[in-house]
Scaffold this motif. Structure first.
Motif, PDB file in Angstrom:
ATOM      1  N   ARG A  61       0.842  -1.206   0.000  1.00 58.59           N
ATOM      2  CA  ARG A  61       0.000   0.000   0.000  1.00 58.59           C
ATOM      3  C   ARG A  61       0.872   1.247   0.000  1.00 58.59           C
ATOM      4  O   ARG A  61       0.564   2.230  -0.694  1.00 58.59           O
ATOM      5  CB  ARG A  61      -0.916  -0.007   1.220  1.00 58.59           C
ATOM      6  N   VAL A  62       1.949   1.227   0.755  1.00 58.59           N
ATOM      7  CA  VAL A  62       2.858   2.367   0.763  1.00 58.59           C
ATOM      8  C   VAL A  62       3.396   2.625  -0.640  1.00 58.59           C
ATOM      9  O   VAL A  62       3.408   3.762  -1.120  1.00 58.59           O
ATOM     10  CB  VAL A  62       4.019   2.142   1.748  1.00 58.59           C
ATOM     11  N   GLN A  63       3.847   1.575  -1.312  1.00 59.57           N
ATOM     12  CA  GLN A  63       4.367   1.740  -2.674  1.00 59.57           C
ATOM     13  C   GLN A  63       3.317   2.323  -3.602  1.00 59.57           C
ATOM     14  O   GLN A  63       3.605   3.198  -4.428  1.00 59.57           O
ATOM     15  CB  GLN A  63       4.859   0.394  -3.214  1.00 59.57           C
ATOM     16  N   ASP A 251      25.898   4.527  -8.955  1.00 54.84           N
ATOM     17  CA  ASP A 251      25.778   3.437  -9.933  1.00 54.84           C
ATOM     18  C   ASP A 251      24.763   2.382  -9.545  1.00 54.84           C
ATOM     19  O   ASP A 251      24.432   1.510 -10.362  1.00 54.84           O
ATOM     20  CB  ASP A 251      27.150   2.773 -10.135  1.00 54.84           C
ATOM     21  N   GLN A 252      24.249   2.426  -8.341  1.00 52.69           N
ATOM     22  CA  GLN A 252      23.237   1.448  -7.945  1.00 52.69           C
ATOM     23  C   GLN A 252      21.937   1.756  -8.679  1.00 52.69           C
ATOM     24  O   GLN A 252      21.434   2.887  -8.638  1.00 52.69           O
ATOM     25  CB  GLN A 252      23.014   1.473  -6.438  1.00 52.69           C
ATOM     26  N   PRO A 253      21.372   0.758  -9.382  1.00 47.28           N
ATOM     27  CA  PRO A 253      20.194   1.023 -10.220  1.00 47.28           C
ATOM     28  C   PRO A 253      18.923   1.325  -9.447  1.00 47.28           C
ATOM     29  O   PRO A 253      18.025   1.962  -9.944  1.00 47.28           O
ATOM     30  CB  PRO A 253      20.058  -0.272 -11.028  1.00 47.28           C
ATOM     31  N   GLY A 254      18.815   0.831  -8.237  1.00 47.14           N
ATOM     32  CA  GLY A 254      17.598   1.023  -7.471  1.00 47.14           C
ATOM     33  C   GLY A 254      16.535   0.023  -7.862  1.00 47.14           C
ATOM     34  O   GLY A 254      16.654  -0.755  -8.815  1.00 47.14           O
ATOM     35  N   ASP A 255      15.438   0.050  -7.115  1.00 46.26           N
ATOM     36  CA  ASP A 255      14.316  -0.863  -7.329  1.00 46.26           C
ATOM     37  C   ASP A 255      13.128  -0.099  -7.863  1.00 46.26           C
ATOM     38  O   ASP A 255      12.863   1.043  -7.468  1.00 46.26           O
ATOM     39  CB  ASP A 255      13.924  -1.539  -6.010  1.00 46.26           C
ATOM     40  N   LEU A 256      12.355  -0.733  -8.734  1.00 44.14           N
ATOM     41  CA  LEU A 256      11.164  -0.105  -9.288  1.00 44.14           C
ATOM     42  C   LEU A 256      10.089   0.039  -8.217  1.00 44.14           C
ATOM     43  O   LEU A 256       9.867  -0.865  -7.424  1.00 44.14           O
ATOM     44  CB  LEU A 256      10.611  -0.934 -10.445  1.00 44.14           C
ATOM     45  N   LEU A 257       9.458   1.210  -8.195  1.00 45.63           N
ATOM     46  CA  LEU A 257       8.354   1.407  -7.261  1.00 45.63           C
ATOM     47  C   LEU A 257       7.186   0.472  -7.605  1.00 45.63           C
ATOM     48  O   LEU A 257       6.923   0.209  -8.776  1.00 45.63           O
ATOM     49  CB  LEU A 257       7.859   2.853  -7.334  1.00 45.63           C
TER      50      LEU A 257
END
Length: 257
Positions: A61-63, A251-257
């Motif tokens: 829900r937060v995402q 350089d860290q790509p991160g995570d998709l919301l």
């Protein structure tokens, strides 16, 4: 833009947050729909919600709520604040219906100048919680800035370094990165860098700071920012170790919301 539980936030609800000042938050940077350390931010929100409200927080829900207010392209700084608009300050034990406030602002893409910080003996209340109660922290920041510094650095009663007002601090000792072993908030950026680069955790006495080669600040909004002075101790503003950490984080790509 500000939304509470996915709808425009009302004046009465914002007023309740301002007047009670009880809740917690996390701040994350979103770049083209991706967040570095997303799982760590969600874990923090869930842990702090249980600690302050005795309630569980649904990370999905937060995402969803964050996606609603975050641009699909570009960079934004998003703050997720959890509070109960119905909180009665006379009976805070009866709170248990936390709401989710999501706000965002445009994130800066320009490199930030290095920091000059002033030490102060202070330990935040419940330092393991990212609390909305910022009065004392901001007062120390204000005092430091009035004295000609950029920010304040907290040290404990024995003058061991802990954390900055809204950031963690790290050092380079000539061989490896050193993170203070202290009572502090475990920042997401700090934890990501610990996973990605050789380091050690050890007490750092303020009196010994001059023997270290470099110092830097970290949080989700600023990434990695050089520190060029702690009180009268000077550091270089372009140390290779700090530049490397900045590159590793970027350089860290991160995570998709």
């Amino acid at each position: 833009m500000a939304e509470l539980n996915g709808r425009p936030v009302g004046l009465d609800e914002i007023t309740a947050l301002a007047l009670t000042n009880y809740g917690h938050f996390t701040t994350l940077r979103v770049d083209d729909g991706r967040v570095r350390g997303l799982a760590l931010h969600l874990d923090r929100l869930g842990r702090d919600c249980t600690a302050l409200f005795g309630a569980e927080l649904d990370p999905d829900r937060v995402q969803t709520l964050v996606r609603r207010v975050t641009p699909a392209r570009g960079a934004a700084t998003v703050r997720v604040t959890v509070f109960d608009p119905a909180l009665d300050i006379g009976r805070p034990d009866r709170t248990g219906d936390p709401h989710i406030l999501v706000t965002h602002r445009q994130a800066s893409s320009a490199p930030l100048p290095p920091l000059r910080v002033r030490s102060v003996a202070y330990t935040r209340d419940a330092p393991e919680v990212k609390s909305v109660g910022l009065f004392a922290s901001l007062r120390h920041r204000r005092t430091a800035r009035l004295a000609g510094y950029d920010d304040a650095l907290f040290v404990d009663g024995q003058a061991y370094v802990s954390e900055g007002v809204t950031w963690n601090i790290g050092f380079f000792d000539g061989d490896t990165v050193v993170w203070p072993d202290a009572v502090q908030l475990a920042g997401v950026t700090m934890r990501l860098l610990q996973d990605a680069h050789k380091h050690r955790v050890a007490p750092v006495a303020l009196a010994d700071a001059g023997s270290l080669h470099a110092a830097f600040a970290t949080n989700a909004a600023i990434g990695v920012r050089a520190i060029t002075a702690i009180d009268g101790t000077e550091f270089t503003d372009h140390h290779p170790a700090v530049d490397l950490l900045r590159e590793i984080y970027a350089d860290q790509p991160g995570d998709l919301l």
